[in-house]
Design a protein around this motif. Sequence first.
Motif, PDB file in Angstrom:
ATOM      1  N   MET A  74       0.826  -1.202   0.000  1.00  0.00           N
ATOM      2  CA  MET A  74       0.000   0.000   0.000  1.00  0.00           C
ATOM      3  C   MET A  74       0.866   1.260   0.000  1.00  0.00           C
ATOM      4  SD  MET A  74      -3.148   0.861  -0.113  1.00  0.00           S
ATOM      5  CE  MET A  74      -4.632   1.064   0.770  1.00  0.00           C
ATOM      6  N   SER A  75       2.036   1.191   0.628  1.00  0.00           N
ATOM      7  CA  SER A  75       2.886   2.383   0.665  1.00  0.00           C
ATOM      8  C   SER A  75       3.409   2.735  -0.734  1.00  0.00           C
ATOM      9  CB  SER A  75       4.035   2.208   1.649  1.00  0.00           C
ATOM     10  OG  SER A  75       4.867   1.146   1.249  1.00  0.00           O
ATOM     11  N   LYS A  76       3.641   1.717  -1.584  1.00  0.00           N
ATOM     12  CA  LYS A  76       4.080   1.997  -2.957  1.00  0.00           C
ATOM     13  C   LYS A  76       2.990   2.747  -3.715  1.00  0.00           C
ATOM     14  CE  LYS A  76       7.173  -1.919  -3.628  1.00  0.00           C
ATOM     15  NZ  LYS A  76       7.418  -3.146  -4.396  1.00  0.00           N
ATOM     16  N   ILE A  77       1.742   2.313  -3.540  1.00  0.00           N
ATOM     17  CA  ILE A  77       0.616   2.983  -4.189  1.00  0.00           C
ATOM     18  C   ILE A  77       0.564   4.439  -3.748  1.00  0.00           C
ATOM     19  CG2 ILE A  77      -1.893   3.069  -4.447  1.00  0.00           C
ATOM     20  CD1 ILE A  77      -1.918   0.060  -3.798  1.00  0.00           C
ATOM     21  N   PHE A  78       0.710   4.647  -2.442  1.00  0.00           N
ATOM     22  CA  PHE A  78       0.629   5.990  -1.889  1.00  0.00           C
ATOM     23  C   PHE A  78       1.698   6.895  -2.491  1.00  0.00           C
ATOM     24  CE2 PHE A  78       1.643   9.252   1.196  1.00  0.00           C
ATOM     25  CZ  PHE A  78       0.396   9.810   1.402  1.00  0.00           C
ATOM     26  N   PHE A  79       2.938   6.445  -2.537  1.00  0.00           N
ATOM     27  CA  PHE A  79       4.016   7.298  -3.029  1.00  0.00           C
ATOM     28  C   PHE A  79       3.957   7.519  -4.536  1.00  0.00           C
ATOM     29  CE2 PHE A  79       5.793   6.103   1.117  1.00  0.00           C
ATOM     30  CZ  PHE A  79       5.937   7.382   1.626  1.00  0.00           C
ATOM     31  N   ILE A  80       3.567   6.514  -5.278  1.00  0.00           N
ATOM     32  CA  ILE A  80       3.380   6.700  -6.724  1.00  0.00           C
ATOM     33  C   ILE A  80       2.272   7.724  -6.964  1.00  0.00           C
ATOM     34  CG2 ILE A  80       2.574   5.610  -8.867  1.00  0.00           C
ATOM     35  CD1 ILE A  80       3.957   3.021  -7.865  1.00  0.00           C
ATOM     36  N   GLY A  81       1.152   7.560  -6.265  1.00  0.00           N
ATOM     37  CA  GLY A  81       0.031   8.500  -6.398  1.00  0.00           C
ATOM     38  C   GLY A  81       0.400   9.902  -5.967  1.00  0.00           C
ATOM     39  N   VAL A  96      -1.136   0.753 -10.748  1.00  0.00           N
ATOM     40  CA  VAL A  96      -1.273  -0.224  -9.668  1.00  0.00           C
ATOM     41  C   VAL A  96      -1.691  -1.582 -10.226  1.00  0.00           C
ATOM     42  CG1 VAL A  96      -2.654  -0.823  -7.637  1.00  0.00           C
ATOM     43  CG2 VAL A  96      -1.688   1.460  -7.862  1.00  0.00           C
ATOM     44  N   GLN A  97      -2.616  -1.581 -11.172  1.00  0.00           N
ATOM     45  CA  GLN A  97      -3.054  -2.835 -11.786  1.00  0.00           C
ATOM     46  C   GLN A  97      -1.903  -3.480 -12.565  1.00  0.00           C
ATOM     47  OE1 GLN A  97      -5.370  -3.578 -10.101  1.00  0.00           O
ATOM     48  NE2 GLN A  97      -7.247  -3.591 -11.266  1.00  0.00           N
ATOM     49  N   TYR A  98      -1.176  -2.667 -13.321  1.00  0.00           N
ATOM     50  CA  TYR A  98      -0.077  -3.182 -14.128  1.00  0.00           C
ATOM     51  C   TYR A  98       1.022  -3.786 -13.249  1.00  0.00           C
ATOM     52  CZ  TYR A  98       3.822  -3.361 -17.354  1.00  0.00           C
ATOM     53  OH  TYR A  98       4.888  -3.785 -18.116  1.00  0.00           O
ATOM     54  N   LEU A  99       1.379  -3.082 -12.174  1.00  0.00           N
ATOM     55  CA  LEU A  99       2.434  -3.538 -11.281  1.00  0.00           C
ATOM     56  C   LEU A  99       1.947  -4.520 -10.221  1.00  0.00           C
ATOM     57  CD1 LEU A  99       4.373  -0.179 -10.757  1.00  0.00           C
ATOM     58  CD2 LEU A  99       4.932  -2.060 -12.311  1.00  0.00           C
ATOM     59  N   GLN A 100       0.628  -4.756 -10.213  1.00  0.00           N
ATOM     60  CA  GLN A 100      -0.012  -5.655  -9.246  1.00  0.00           C
ATOM     61  C   GLN A 100       0.382  -5.302  -7.805  1.00  0.00           C
ATOM     62  OE1 GLN A 100       0.978  -9.585 -10.652  1.00  0.00           O
ATOM     63  NE2 GLN A 100      -0.351  -9.392 -12.408  1.00  0.00           N
ATOM     64  N   LEU A 101       0.201  -4.032  -7.444  1.00  0.00           N
ATOM     65  CA  LEU A 101       0.568  -3.550  -6.118  1.00  0.00           C
ATOM     66  C   LEU A 101      -0.534  -3.697  -5.084  1.00  0.00           C
ATOM     67  CD1 LEU A 101       2.419  -0.266  -7.149  1.00  0.00           C
ATOM     68  CD2 LEU A 101       3.424  -2.447  -6.486  1.00  0.00           C
ATOM     69  N   PHE A 102      -1.739  -3.953  -5.550  1.00  0.00           N
ATOM     70  CA  PHE A 102      -2.874  -4.042  -4.626  1.00  0.00           C
ATOM     71  C   PHE A 102      -3.321  -5.490  -4.553  1.00  0.00           C
ATOM     72  CE2 PHE A 102      -5.332  -1.074  -2.268  1.00  0.00           C
ATOM     73  CZ  PHE A 102      -6.559  -1.687  -2.023  1.00  0.00           C
ATOM     74  N   PRO A 103      -3.753  -5.955  -3.388  1.00  0.00           N
ATOM     75  CA  PRO A 103      -4.208  -7.337  -3.293  1.00  0.00           C
ATOM     76  C   PRO A 103      -5.336  -7.634  -4.291  1.00  0.00           C
ATOM     77  CG  PRO A 103      -4.143  -6.306  -1.126  1.00  0.00           C
ATOM     78  CD  PRO A 103      -3.871  -5.234  -2.148  1.00  0.00           C
ATOM     79  N   SER A 104      -5.367  -8.854  -4.766  1.00  0.00           N
ATOM     80  CA  SER A 104      -6.398  -9.268  -5.716  1.00  0.00           C
ATOM     81  C   SER A 104      -7.769  -9.150  -5.117  1.00  0.00           C
ATOM     82  CB  SER A 104      -6.141 -10.714  -6.133  1.00  0.00           C
ATOM     83  OG  SER A 104      -7.180 -11.166  -6.964  1.00  0.00           O
ATOM     84  N   LYS A 105      -8.751  -8.743  -5.976  1.00  0.00           N
ATOM     85  CA  LYS A 105     -10.137  -8.577  -5.512  1.00  0.00           C
ATOM     86  C   LYS A 105     -10.942  -9.852  -5.680  1.00  0.00           C
ATOM     87  CE  LYS A 105     -10.024  -3.724  -6.530  1.00  0.00           C
ATOM     88  NZ  LYS A 105     -10.525  -2.647  -7.316  1.00  0.00           N
ATOM     89  N   ALA A 106     -10.329 -10.873  -6.230  1.00  0.00           N
ATOM     90  CA  ALA A 106     -11.045 -12.128  -6.489  1.00  0.00           C
ATOM     91  C   ALA A 106     -11.246 -12.947  -5.233  1.00  0.00           C
ATOM     92  CB  ALA A 106     -10.270 -12.951  -7.507  1.00  0.00           C
TER      93      ALA A 106
END
Length: 135
Positions: A1-8, A125-135
């Motif tokens: 989640m921290s990677k998402i935050f800093f990229i964003g 985020v989707q491309y780098l798969q940084l977020f847990p899967s929603k499945a």
Amino acid sequence: MSKIFFIGLIILTAIDIIWLDILGKTLYKTTIGKNMHPKGHIKPFYCLIINIILLLTLLYFLYPQFQSYSQAFWQSTLLGLSIFSIHNFSCAAVFRVWSHTVTCIDTISRSLIFGGSSTNLYAIVQYLQLFPSKA
């Protein structure tokens, strides 16, 4: 989640500073110039704080719900519209020199920019798969 935050944070702050610099030299200077910093300089620290708050709100309330790029765009744009309209219409109500033009252009443009930036963040985020899967 921290990677998402800093990229964003990098994406939103860079776009915000560029956008405010462009509008600062044109629209803002001619309409509300008396309230601006000397020479229209932007203080990046405040852009950073604003974008930390926007990003935390986005990641907490909206990001877990995104299932498509169009949903990411429209929900983020609606969030941006809510936030930026509150700011701009409050300024229009309070400040004597806040123009209708600034209120409308800033609200619409920044809402769309926020929606677009959020969608780009979602794509990264989707491309780098940084977020847990929603499945």
